[in-house]
Design an enzyme around this catalytic site. Sequence first.
Site, PDB file in Angstrom:
ATOM      1  CD  GLU A 388      -1.226   0.782   3.374  1.00  0.00           C
ATOM      2  OE1 GLU A 388      -1.850  -0.393   3.745  1.00  0.00           O
ATOM      3  OE2 GLU A 388      -1.527   1.537   4.353  1.00  0.00           O
ATOM      4  CG  HIS A 473      -3.009  -5.926   8.148  1.00  0.00           C
ATOM      5  ND1 HIS A 473      -2.450  -5.746   7.134  1.00  0.00           N
ATOM      6  CD2 HIS A 473      -3.626  -4.755   8.550  1.00  0.00           C
ATOM      7  CE1 HIS A 473      -2.871  -4.745   6.558  1.00  0.00           C
ATOM      8  NE2 HIS A 473      -3.711  -4.243   7.496  1.00  0.00           N
ATOM      9  CG  ASN A 511      -4.957  -3.395   3.112  1.00  0.00           C
ATOM     10  OD1 ASN A 511      -5.060  -3.683   2.097  1.00  0.00           O
ATOM     11  ND2 ASN A 511      -4.306  -2.597   3.745  1.00  0.00           N
TER      12      ASN A 511
END
Length: 533
Positions: A388, A473, A511
């Site tokens: 990202e 995460h 994600n």
Amino acid sequence: MSMSRRRLLGLAALNSAAALGLTTITTSRARASAPADFSPAVVIGTGYGAAVTALRLGQAGVPTLMLEMGQLWDTAADDGRVFCDMLAPDRRSMWLKTRTQAPLATFLWADINRDIERYAGVLDRVDHGAMSVYVGRGVGGGSLVNGAMAVTPKRSYFEEILPGVDADEMYGTYFPRANAALGVNNIDPDWFETCKAYQYARVSRKHAHNAGLNTTFVPSVYDFDYMRREEAQEVPRSALASEVIYGNNHGKGSLDKSYLPAALGTGNVTIRTLHEVRGIRRQPDRTYVLQVRELDTAGNVVATREIGARYVFLGAGSLGSTELLLRARDTATLPNLGAEVGQGWGTNGNVMLGRANHMWDTTGAVQSGMPALGIDAWDDPAHPVFAEIAPMPAGTELWVSLYLAITRTPERAHFTYDPAADAARLSWTADQGQPSIEAAKVMFDKINRVNATVYRTDLFGDTRAFEDRFTYHPLGGLVLGEATDSYGRVAGYDNLYVTDGSLIPGSTGVNPFVTITALAERNIERVLAEDIS
Ligand code: FAE
């Protein structure tokens, strides 16, 4: 009553509870029918899995109590804002800390963290030795602090990580259902090209393309129309005012704007805030009893109580739910729990890094806090990476390109229960980040080589270029099909369920919140049909 009217009713309940400083959030109908210390269903937490579960239980007419250790974030402080921004963090930023613990710890090796008053703030960092885990605390869990990137995983990878789940059903029904209910939207590509606040993303895109890599737009639950009006100075700024990780005051479709008001609006769901579940035991009549601590906003325990339930849903996140079941197994309050509890935990291969750009490649003083673009090399056979393109919204030009890379790594860890601390301990060791660093290094060495740029080595407290000591995460600990059956029913106990990120075995390749939401939608549909009378 229509769905949108119910949602409005729920929003009204959230607003009035916040205005009155209440720790119980409910509509009048639920209040009338809820005895204080027993609820047919209890959902622990208010993050993605929990919110989905409460909504569907409420719609099915099941009186449901949600217990959340964090606060309701809906009341403006003296400065007129609910949340503080990244540049001037105050006590609202972090959960019971006396100093902020930003993932980007330094700039030019100077510490950018600040002393703060200890308070029940919105972002927590849970330190487990070699690994620190960032999580959201409050009504909405991680949705309050996250970057809003709403990515559906690649089907081939989803099939690999969860082979026991019917992918046709997921991609035909539950991912679309989750994306619709979360309010996922896409950026207008023409506007992206002109928006000054995405200059940083366009520079990173150019550098990736120079290296022959693909980029892709990332769907979001941040309202891109709102962001467009922020840019036009028509509305108060949030994404464009350095708001990310400590909450967004506007624009973001966090769960307290989507699933949770809808759940409250059913009239069957009540949320209690500053209520931390510590223990679970089973009664001879097969109902459950939860030990609950009531906290004040300084983190003091002001009361303890027991709450009974027939059905218990664990939605306290990967760390929270796993710890609850480990403690229950190892203190023998739920002795039939198996050896799979606490296994299969991973970081989704997270690695953060920065690159130093040339003087002519400016990234912009105003950067949208909500990422919109990723570098997609997930199909690389040797080093799959989805990176990202992250903002560095410092309010001034820094010539830095920042990234959060998600890598494919076989490294997993497990939790054990530490009786002295009455807490879970994670086995993750420092060397386990190495495969992720190697994968990210292949991608970014190439980008640096082609563009004649270098890594920043001043951002993570020492001289490292790759930060692998934290994750945004956390996934696993109560893996689907191992610690539970293939619908989240805990092995060894009926009427006990897992609904959150702990079901996912350490990795999603993107994600994770869309995957968590869709899986929770799938599981609760089955549980409602088969288990709940
Ligand atoms: P989670 O959202 O963590 O909710 C658990 C809730 O349970 C929290 O509200 C806790 O306070 C509460 N809780 C925990 N223990 C207890 C207890 N004992 N008693 C009562 N309540 C308890 O769970 N993911 C994306 O997909 N896109 C992004 O852009 C993204 N950006 C992120 C940025 C940051 C800074 C962070 C920290 C995370 C980000 N994530 C992102 C990850 C995402 O927010 C996370 O995967 C989900 O929030 C996990 O959802 P769960 O339902 O598992």
